[in-house]
Design a protein around this motif. Sequence first.
Motif, PDB file in Angstrom:
ATOM      1  N   ILE A  21       0.839  -1.198   0.000  1.00 47.10           N
ATOM      2  CA  ILE A  21       0.000   0.000   0.000  1.00 47.10           C
ATOM      3  C   ILE A  21       0.877   1.251   0.000  1.00 47.10           C
ATOM      4  O   ILE A  21       1.760   1.396   0.850  1.00 47.10           O
ATOM      5  N   PRO A  22       0.627   2.161  -0.946  1.00 49.87           N
ATOM      6  CA  PRO A  22       1.433   3.397  -0.996  1.00 49.87           C
ATOM      7  C   PRO A  22       1.012   4.414   0.058  1.00 49.87           C
ATOM      8  O   PRO A  22      -0.161   4.513   0.411  1.00 49.87           O
ATOM      9  N   LEU A  23       1.994   5.149   0.539  1.00 48.98           N
ATOM     10  CA  LEU A  23       1.758   6.234   1.484  1.00 48.98           C
ATOM     11  C   LEU A  23       2.268   7.541   0.894  1.00 48.98           C
ATOM     12  O   LEU A  23       3.343   7.574   0.286  1.00 48.98           O
ATOM     13  N   ASN A  78      11.492   6.856   7.659  1.00 51.86           N
ATOM     14  CA  ASN A  78      11.813   5.492   7.210  1.00 51.86           C
ATOM     15  C   ASN A  78      11.799   4.505   8.374  1.00 51.86           C
ATOM     16  O   ASN A  78      11.288   3.389   8.250  1.00 51.86           O
ATOM     17  N   LYS A  79      12.333   4.926   9.516  1.00 50.94           N
ATOM     18  CA  LYS A  79      12.313   4.058  10.711  1.00 50.94           C
ATOM     19  C   LYS A  79      10.883   3.847  11.194  1.00 50.94           C
ATOM     20  O   LYS A  79      10.514   2.744  11.615  1.00 50.94           O
ATOM     21  N   LEU A  80      10.091   4.890  11.136  1.00 46.50           N
ATOM     22  CA  LEU A  80       8.683   4.824  11.537  1.00 46.50           C
ATOM     23  C   LEU A  80       7.946   3.779  10.699  1.00 46.50           C
ATOM     24  O   LEU A  80       7.263   2.898  11.234  1.00 46.50           O
ATOM     25  N   ILE A  81       8.107   3.856   9.388  1.00 44.12           N
ATOM     26  CA  ILE A  81       7.400   2.937   8.482  1.00 44.12           C
ATOM     27  C   ILE A  81       7.930   1.518   8.625  1.00 44.12           C
ATOM     28  O   ILE A  81       7.169   0.544   8.503  1.00 44.12           O
ATOM     29  N   GLU A  82       9.198   1.375   8.924  1.00 49.25           N
ATOM     30  CA  GLU A  82       9.773   0.041   9.155  1.00 49.25           C
ATOM     31  C   GLU A  82       9.063  -0.645  10.330  1.00 49.25           C
ATOM     32  O   GLU A  82       8.711  -1.820  10.254  1.00 49.25           O
ATOM     33  N   GLU A  83       8.830   0.096  11.402  1.00 50.49           N
ATOM     34  CA  GLU A  83       8.130  -0.458  12.564  1.00 50.49           C
ATOM     35  C   GLU A  83       6.647  -0.692  12.267  1.00 50.49           C
ATOM     36  O   GLU A  83       6.065  -1.677  12.725  1.00 50.49           O
ATOM     37  N   VAL A  84       6.039   0.211  11.510  1.00 50.15           N
ATOM     38  CA  VAL A  84       4.643   0.024  11.098  1.00 50.15           C
ATOM     39  C   VAL A  84       4.519  -1.274  10.300  1.00 50.15           C
ATOM     40  O   VAL A  84       3.595  -2.067  10.512  1.00 50.15           O
ATOM     41  N   ALA A 115      -0.562  10.594   5.088  1.00 47.89           N
ATOM     42  CA  ALA A 115      -0.198  10.674   6.501  1.00 47.89           C
ATOM     43  C   ALA A 115       0.446  12.028   6.778  1.00 47.89           C
ATOM     44  O   ALA A 115       1.495  12.350   6.218  1.00 47.89           O
ATOM     45  N   TYR A 116      -0.200  12.812   7.627  1.00 44.48           N
ATOM     46  CA  TYR A 116       0.293  14.135   7.999  1.00 44.48           C
ATOM     47  C   TYR A 116       0.984  14.032   9.353  1.00 44.48           C
ATOM     48  O   TYR A 116       0.373  13.619  10.342  1.00 44.48           O
ATOM     49  N   ALA A 124       1.021  12.757  15.775  1.00 38.61           N
ATOM     50  CA  ALA A 124       1.854  13.742  16.457  1.00 38.61           C
ATOM     51  C   ALA A 124       3.290  13.236  16.583  1.00 38.61           C
ATOM     52  O   ALA A 124       3.547  12.025  16.559  1.00 38.61           O
ATOM     53  N   ASP A 125       4.221  14.170  16.731  1.00 40.47           N
ATOM     54  CA  ASP A 125       5.615  13.796  16.967  1.00 40.47           C
ATOM     55  C   ASP A 125       5.772  13.141  18.332  1.00 40.47           C
ATOM     56  O   ASP A 125       6.489  12.162  18.487  1.00 40.47           O
ATOM     57  N   PHE A 126       5.114  13.738  19.318  1.00 41.04           N
ATOM     58  CA  PHE A 126       5.263  13.271  20.695  1.00 41.04           C
ATOM     59  C   PHE A 126       3.954  12.632  21.134  1.00 41.04           C
ATOM     60  O   PHE A 126       2.920  13.287  21.220  1.00 41.04           O
ATOM     61  N   THR A 127       4.019  11.338  21.386  1.00 41.46           N
ATOM     62  CA  THR A 127       2.818  10.566  21.687  1.00 41.46           C
ATOM     63  C   THR A 127       2.956   9.878  23.045  1.00 41.46           C
ATOM     64  O   THR A 127       4.068   9.657  23.529  1.00 41.46           O
ATOM     65  N   THR A 128       1.832   9.531  23.645  1.00 40.04           N
ATOM     66  CA  THR A 128       1.852   8.842  24.934  1.00 40.04           C
ATOM     67  C   THR A 128       2.083   7.345  24.772  1.00 40.04           C
ATOM     68  O   THR A 128       2.270   6.633  25.757  1.00 40.04           O
ATOM     69  N   VAL A 129       2.030   6.866  23.529  1.00 40.53           N
ATOM     70  CA  VAL A 129       2.365   5.481  23.194  1.00 40.53           C
ATOM     71  C   VAL A 129       3.494   5.542  22.176  1.00 40.53           C
ATOM     72  O   VAL A 129       3.903   6.628  21.765  1.00 40.53           O
ATOM     73  N   ASN A 130       4.014   4.399  21.755  1.00 36.16           N
ATOM     74  CA  ASN A 130       5.034   4.404  20.715  1.00 36.16           C
ATOM     75  C   ASN A 130       4.485   5.090  19.469  1.00 36.16           C
ATOM     76  O   ASN A 130       3.373   4.780  19.034  1.00 36.16           O
ATOM     77  N   ASP A 131       5.252   6.021  18.915  1.00 30.28           N
ATOM     78  CA  ASP A 131       4.741   6.784  17.766  1.00 30.28           C
ATOM     79  C   ASP A 131       4.404   5.891  16.578  1.00 30.28           C
ATOM     80  O   ASP A 131       3.405   6.100  15.901  1.00 30.28           O
ATOM     81  N   TYR A 132       5.213   4.860  16.348  1.00 32.30           N
ATOM     82  CA  TYR A 132       4.937   3.960  15.226  1.00 32.30           C
ATOM     83  C   TYR A 132       3.661   3.163  15.476  1.00 32.30           C
ATOM     84  O   TYR A 132       2.927   2.836  14.555  1.00 32.30           O
ATOM     85  N   ARG A 133       3.388   2.871  16.746  1.00 29.99           N
ATOM     86  CA  ARG A 133       2.155   2.157  17.085  1.00 29.99           C
ATOM     87  C   ARG A 133       0.952   3.064  16.846  1.00 29.99           C
ATOM     88  O   ARG A 133      -0.074   2.622  16.334  1.00 29.99           O
ATOM     89  N   ALA A 134       1.086   4.354  17.191  1.00 27.29           N
ATOM     90  CA  ALA A 134       0.001   5.306  16.922  1.00 27.29           C
ATOM     91  C   ALA A 134      -0.266   5.371  15.418  1.00 27.29           C
ATOM     92  O   ALA A 134      -1.421   5.381  14.977  1.00 27.29           O
ATOM     93  N   PHE A 135       0.798   5.400  14.623  1.00 26.51           N
ATOM     94  CA  PHE A 135       0.680   5.441  13.154  1.00 26.51           C
ATOM     95  C   PHE A 135      -0.029   4.177  12.658  1.00 26.51           C
ATOM     96  O   PHE A 135      -0.986   4.252  11.872  1.00 26.51           O
ATOM     97  N   ALA A 136       0.422   3.017  13.124  1.00 25.95           N
ATOM     98  CA  ALA A 136      -0.174   1.746  12.700  1.00 25.95           C
ATOM     99  C   ALA A 136      -1.639   1.655  13.125  1.00 25.95           C
ATOM    100  O   ALA A 136      -2.477   1.123  12.390  1.00 25.95           O
ATOM    101  N   HIS A 137      -1.947   2.169  14.311  1.00 26.83           N
ATOM    102  CA  HIS A 137      -3.327   2.185  14.828  1.00 26.83           C
ATOM    103  C   HIS A 137      -4.228   3.021  13.920  1.00 26.83           C
ATOM    104  O   HIS A 137      -5.325   2.586  13.543  1.00 26.83           O
ATOM    105  N   GLU A 138      -3.766   4.224  13.554  1.00 24.14           N
ATOM    106  CA  GLU A 138      -4.589   5.105  12.706  1.00 24.14           C
ATOM    107  C   GLU A 138      -4.779   4.503  11.320  1.00 24.14           C
ATOM    108  O   GLU A 138      -5.851   4.628  10.730  1.00 24.14           O
ATOM    109  N   ILE A 139      -3.761   3.846  10.801  1.00 23.79           N
ATOM    110  CA  ILE A 139      -3.923   3.150   9.514  1.00 23.79           C
ATOM    111  C   ILE A 139      -5.025   2.099   9.631  1.00 23.79           C
ATOM    112  O   ILE A 139      -5.813   1.887   8.699  1.00 23.79           O
ATOM    113  N   GLY A 140      -5.092   1.445  10.781  1.00 15.37           N
ATOM    114  CA  GLY A 140      -6.155   0.460  10.996  1.00 15.37           C
ATOM    115  C   GLY A 140      -7.533   1.047  10.782  1.00 15.37           C
ATOM    116  O   GLY A 140      -8.416   0.418  10.200  1.00 15.37           O
ATOM    117  N   HIS A 141      -7.727   2.296  11.221  1.00 17.91           N
ATOM    118  CA  HIS A 141      -9.035   2.942  11.023  1.00 17.91           C
ATOM    119  C   HIS A 141      -9.308   3.193   9.538  1.00 17.91           C
ATOM    120  O   HIS A 141     -10.435   3.027   9.075  1.00 17.91           O
TER     121      HIS A 141
END
Length: 199
Positions: free
Chosen positions: A41-43, A65-71, A118-119, A140-157
């Motif tokens: 899937i393209p981003l 790139n590190k963010l997407i690797e974890e996602v 993804a903004y 957000a840059d600064f999250t209360t959970v792992n930022d990559y997890r927040a990214f992966a979670h929002e993609i889920g929606h």
Amino acid sequence: MKKRYLALSLILMFVVVSLLLQFSGPNIHGDQIFESNSLSIPLAIHLVKDSEKELSTKRDSENVNKLIEEVNRIWSQANIEFYIKNLYEEEYSTQEITGSRNNPSILKQNFDPTTINAYLIKKIGVNGIAYPPLNVIMVADFTTVNDYRAFAHEIGHVLNLQHVPPSNRLLAQGRNGEILTEMEIEIARMSAKSFSSNK
């Protein structure tokens, strides 16, 4: 009465077997079941900046790139992979960025309707937010959970998954869970096919 239960059991077994046969030989890895073909899937990644620098993301291409690797590590359980089609650096006014939480169409520079957009913004008041009909997420840059997890979670929606009760699952709010159920994998893969180049 026993005959009725036997008949119902046979019907249920037939339905389950029929559903399993619809998938072209699912692979089973531990507790995961998914179709053998990977979906890519393209981003479109938008690094959002503002003139006052109050809301400007601190992220750069290396961080992304590190963010997407974890996602991708998280979404590998569904055999779904994300790749960066485009990476944009965009400047908006602070007012536009603030207003985009209620109206993401304000952030229209380089919007790509064929991708998940993804903004990435310094702060948005929450870890992340998704706008499934628009194929847009904000993280957000600064999250209360792992930022990559927040990214992966929002993609889920965006892939039509809903929040679940507090747990170790990816769609639980405010947690670092990463698990997808078999049903979630099935729903996400069906939704992902609308973006994927290998449908």
